[in-house]
Design an enzyme around this catalytic site. Sequence first.
Site, PDB file in Angstrom:
ATOM      1  N   GLU A  29       0.848  -1.187   0.000  1.00  0.00           N
ATOM      2  CA  GLU A  29       0.000   0.000   0.000  1.00  0.00           C
ATOM      3  C   GLU A  29       0.889   1.244   0.000  1.00  0.00           C
ATOM      4  O   GLU A  29       2.015   1.216   0.513  1.00  0.00           O
ATOM      5  CB  GLU A  29      -0.879  -0.023   1.266  1.00  0.00           C
ATOM      6  CG  GLU A  29      -1.735   1.215   1.435  1.00  0.00           C
ATOM      7  CD  GLU A  29      -2.818   1.064   2.522  1.00  0.00           C
ATOM      8  OE1 GLU A  29      -2.871   0.011   3.187  1.00  0.00           O
ATOM      9  OE2 GLU A  29      -3.592   2.026   2.688  1.00  0.00           O
ATOM     10  N   ASN A  68      -6.622   1.486   2.840  1.00  0.00           N
ATOM     11  CA  ASN A  68      -7.328   2.739   3.117  1.00  0.00           C
ATOM     12  C   ASN A  68      -6.897   3.852   2.168  1.00  0.00           C
ATOM     13  O   ASN A  68      -7.683   4.747   1.847  1.00  0.00           O
ATOM     14  CB  ASN A  68      -7.068   3.173   4.568  1.00  0.00           C
ATOM     15  CG  ASN A  68      -7.613   2.165   5.570  1.00  0.00           C
ATOM     16  OD1 ASN A  68      -8.491   1.372   5.262  1.00  0.00           O
ATOM     17  ND2 ASN A  68      -7.079   2.182   6.782  1.00  0.00           N
ATOM     18  N   ASN A 107     -12.145  -0.694  -0.953  1.00  0.00           N
ATOM     19  CA  ASN A 107     -11.489  -1.296   0.214  1.00  0.00           C
ATOM     20  C   ASN A 107     -12.268  -0.980   1.485  1.00  0.00           C
ATOM     21  O   ASN A 107     -12.586   0.191   1.741  1.00  0.00           O
ATOM     22  CB  ASN A 107     -10.072  -0.719   0.365  1.00  0.00           C
ATOM     23  CG  ASN A 107      -9.376  -1.207   1.626  1.00  0.00           C
ATOM     24  OD1 ASN A 107      -9.009  -2.384   1.723  1.00  0.00           O
ATOM     25  ND2 ASN A 107      -9.207  -0.324   2.602  1.00  0.00           N
ATOM     26  N   GLU A 108     -12.582  -1.995   2.266  1.00  0.00           N
ATOM     27  CA  GLU A 108     -13.178  -1.845   3.611  1.00  0.00           C
ATOM     28  C   GLU A 108     -14.224  -0.732   3.670  1.00  0.00           C
ATOM     29  O   GLU A 108     -14.162   0.162   4.525  1.00  0.00           O
ATOM     30  CB  GLU A 108     -12.077  -1.604   4.649  1.00  0.00           C
ATOM     31  CG  GLU A 108     -11.172  -2.798   4.829  1.00  0.00           C
ATOM     32  CD  GLU A 108     -10.194  -2.688   6.009  1.00  0.00           C
ATOM     33  OE1 GLU A 108     -10.090  -1.614   6.612  1.00  0.00           O
ATOM     34  OE2 GLU A 108      -9.547  -3.706   6.312  1.00  0.00           O
ATOM     35  N   TYR A 115      -6.862  -9.055  11.366  1.00  0.00           N
ATOM     36  CA  TYR A 115      -5.560  -8.924  12.044  1.00  0.00           C
ATOM     37  C   TYR A 115      -5.741  -9.355  13.490  1.00  0.00           C
ATOM     38  O   TYR A 115      -6.797  -9.129  14.076  1.00  0.00           O
ATOM     39  CB  TYR A 115      -5.085  -7.473  12.031  1.00  0.00           C
ATOM     40  CG  TYR A 115      -4.842  -6.924  10.643  1.00  0.00           C
ATOM     41  CD1 TYR A 115      -3.632  -7.140   9.994  1.00  0.00           C
ATOM     42  CD2 TYR A 115      -5.817  -6.170   9.983  1.00  0.00           C
ATOM     43  CE1 TYR A 115      -3.396  -6.628   8.718  1.00  0.00           C
ATOM     44  CE2 TYR A 115      -5.593  -5.658   8.713  1.00  0.00           C
ATOM     45  CZ  TYR A 115      -4.386  -5.886   8.088  1.00  0.00           C
ATOM     46  OH  TYR A 115      -4.160  -5.386   6.834  1.00  0.00           O
ATOM     47  N   GLU A 168      -6.418  -9.375   3.250  1.00  0.00           N
ATOM     48  CA  GLU A 168      -5.600  -8.752   4.306  1.00  0.00           C
ATOM     49  C   GLU A 168      -5.633  -9.675   5.516  1.00  0.00           C
ATOM     50  O   GLU A 168      -6.705  -9.871   6.107  1.00  0.00           O
ATOM     51  CB  GLU A 168      -6.123  -7.364   4.703  1.00  0.00           C
ATOM     52  CG  GLU A 168      -5.837  -6.288   3.681  1.00  0.00           C
ATOM     53  CD  GLU A 168      -6.151  -4.892   4.183  1.00  0.00           C
ATOM     54  OE1 GLU A 168      -5.966  -4.611   5.383  1.00  0.00           O
ATOM     55  OE2 GLU A 168      -6.583  -4.082   3.351  1.00  0.00           O
ATOM     56  N   GLN A 209       1.365  -6.594   5.412  1.00  0.00           N
ATOM     57  CA  GLN A 209       1.696  -6.285   4.045  1.00  0.00           C
ATOM     58  C   GLN A 209       3.044  -6.941   3.720  1.00  0.00           C
ATOM     59  O   GLN A 209       3.413  -7.868   4.430  1.00  0.00           O
ATOM     60  CB  GLN A 209       1.694  -4.774   3.856  1.00  0.00           C
ATOM     61  CG  GLN A 209       0.295  -4.175   4.146  1.00  0.00           C
ATOM     62  CD  GLN A 209       0.141  -2.726   3.728  1.00  0.00           C
ATOM     63  OE1 GLN A 209       1.009  -2.135   3.095  1.00  0.00           O
ATOM     64  NE2 GLN A 209      -0.996  -2.113   4.121  1.00  0.00           N
TER      65      GLN A 209
HETATM   66  O1  AHR Z   1      -3.069  -2.984   6.078  1.00  0.00           O
HETATM   67  C1  AHR Z   1      -3.279  -1.822   6.820  1.00  0.00           C
HETATM   68  C2  AHR Z   1      -4.707  -1.324   6.717  1.00  0.00           C
HETATM   69  O2  AHR Z   1      -5.569  -2.231   7.335  1.00  0.00           O
HETATM   70  C3  AHR Z   1      -5.281  -1.192   5.336  1.00  0.00           C
HETATM   71  O3  AHR Z   1      -4.966   0.017   4.742  1.00  0.00           O
HETATM   72  C4  AHR Z   1      -6.747  -1.296   5.568  1.00  0.00           C
HETATM   73  O4  AHR Z   1      -7.433  -1.847   4.478  1.00  0.00           O
HETATM   74  C5  AHR Z   1      -6.874  -2.118   6.828  1.00  0.00           C
HETATM   75  O5  AHR Z   1      -7.685  -1.506   7.762  1.00  0.00           O
END
Ligand code: AHR
Length: 505
Positions: A30, A75, A175-176, A247, A295, A352
């Site tokens: 990103e 993001n 995205n999200e 995550y 992700e 990432q």
């Molecule tokens: O990977 C970091 C961030 O986590 C990304 O930009 C977003 O998509 C997620 O919230």
Amino acid sequence: MATEQKAKMIVDKAFKIAEVDPRIYGSFIEHLGRAVYGGIYEPEHPTADANGFRQDVKDLIHELQVPIIRYPGGNFVSGYNWEDGVGPIEDRPRRTELAWRVVEPNWVGTNEFATWAKELGTEVMMAVNLGTRGVDAARNLLEYCNHPGGTYWSDLRIKHGYKEPHKIKTWCLGNEMDGPWQIGQKTAEEYGRLAYETGKAMRLLDPDIQLVSCGSSSAQMPTFPQWEATTLDHTYDVSDFISLHQYYGNRDNNSANYLARTMDMDHFIKTVISTCDYIKAKKRSKKTMYLSFDEWNVWYHSNDQDRQIEPWGIAPPQLEDLYNFEDALLVGGMLITLLRHADRVKMACMAQLVNVIAPIMTEQGGVAWKQTIFYPYLHASIYGRGVSLLPIVDSPKYDAQDYTDVPYLDSAVVYNEEKQEITIFALNRNLTDAMELSCDVRSFEGYGIVEHIVLEHDNLKATNSAVEEKVRPHSNGVSVLKDGFIQAQIGKASWNVIRLKKVAE
Ligand code: AHR
């Protein structure tokens, strides 16, 4: 004193889950922190190539055999004008970047990234901005990237020096978009409509593309899984995939509970599959929706540090988690979970790849080095290609704070028929006791053990650095194959890769 536990497993070539799609070993770059600037791109670095990209970083990505890389966000994409990142670099604008509150200089954009990825032999998974923009910007970007020539946007690409189209096959529809932190957050109805119309226009332009619609930002979102049901109601016919993001972190320093988080990941995947299949049934559709877990990782070490960073810098060190040994164990468990869902999860991206919550770190002007999590990712990517087999496991279990009946032994098996190889990935979540594993592999006649790789360390909090690699695998694992049974010593808190190959007819 540590006591030895016992576990049993049956691996049979008939117990097939599905062919592993190599794209589950994808990753993500990103425009965030030092992922691009100072990560993959550092023109002043001694190893920089003619385009300013670091060769030492490329070598490590190559070692990981990353098949697909998501770009440019995250993001970031929800406020990105892709036009800012093409054409002569000296003419590109500097913009305030609101997702991460930095200044984006646009030194790297679509063409540079696509060229870099091509040189690496990896595909690009391109995300379009459905936050501040919509159908028009998305179809223009697609035309710029994929159309051969003779139209406004494709000719502009050619004018910019890229005669050949980039032929980008995989596209994320935003995205999200459920997240309150997202620039241009949408309700499920709003997003569903916009994603459908964008996907429809993109497919009219290039029917060969594959589209990923946004699922929830995590299983903990209050709108999960209603978001999936509502958005899929709109996008089911136009998308090929729905995304999942997750995550984890060991915030309360409860390692037994932390290593059990894959139970949550497994449940998340199952719930998304059920929701997709509900919409399939509702629509009387014959099409199966696949999952793109685009992700996933550990992310929590850098949270406090990030709050101290002053806004409006260029490429500040954001999200630079320093991973420890237990993080590598959890990452191994997450890879096992993805493999066990190989029938529906066809793409996934470790988020990432460089510097930002990443397996690869760089020093400015200096070395590139491997974090602890590099290793399970490497092993799965290299040895986890073939058919995912369902191991039948009988393991002792434990109860953790948030989960009950957690099997100490977590495992996935991949059979590569062409190479006549089998790889058993085995994670021992027991933090104090070793385990004796008896594994029935009688359906594989003539196979022998090639190697038993182990990642282990006495200190769950051990980390690597630019000068010292404390956490690295060795190949001294003890596994013996006799009469169709493997007897393997699985150390306490360890990641194991037991590799077999056909040695006799
Ligand atoms: O990977 C970091 C961030 O986590 C990304 O930009 C977003 O998509 C997620 O919230």
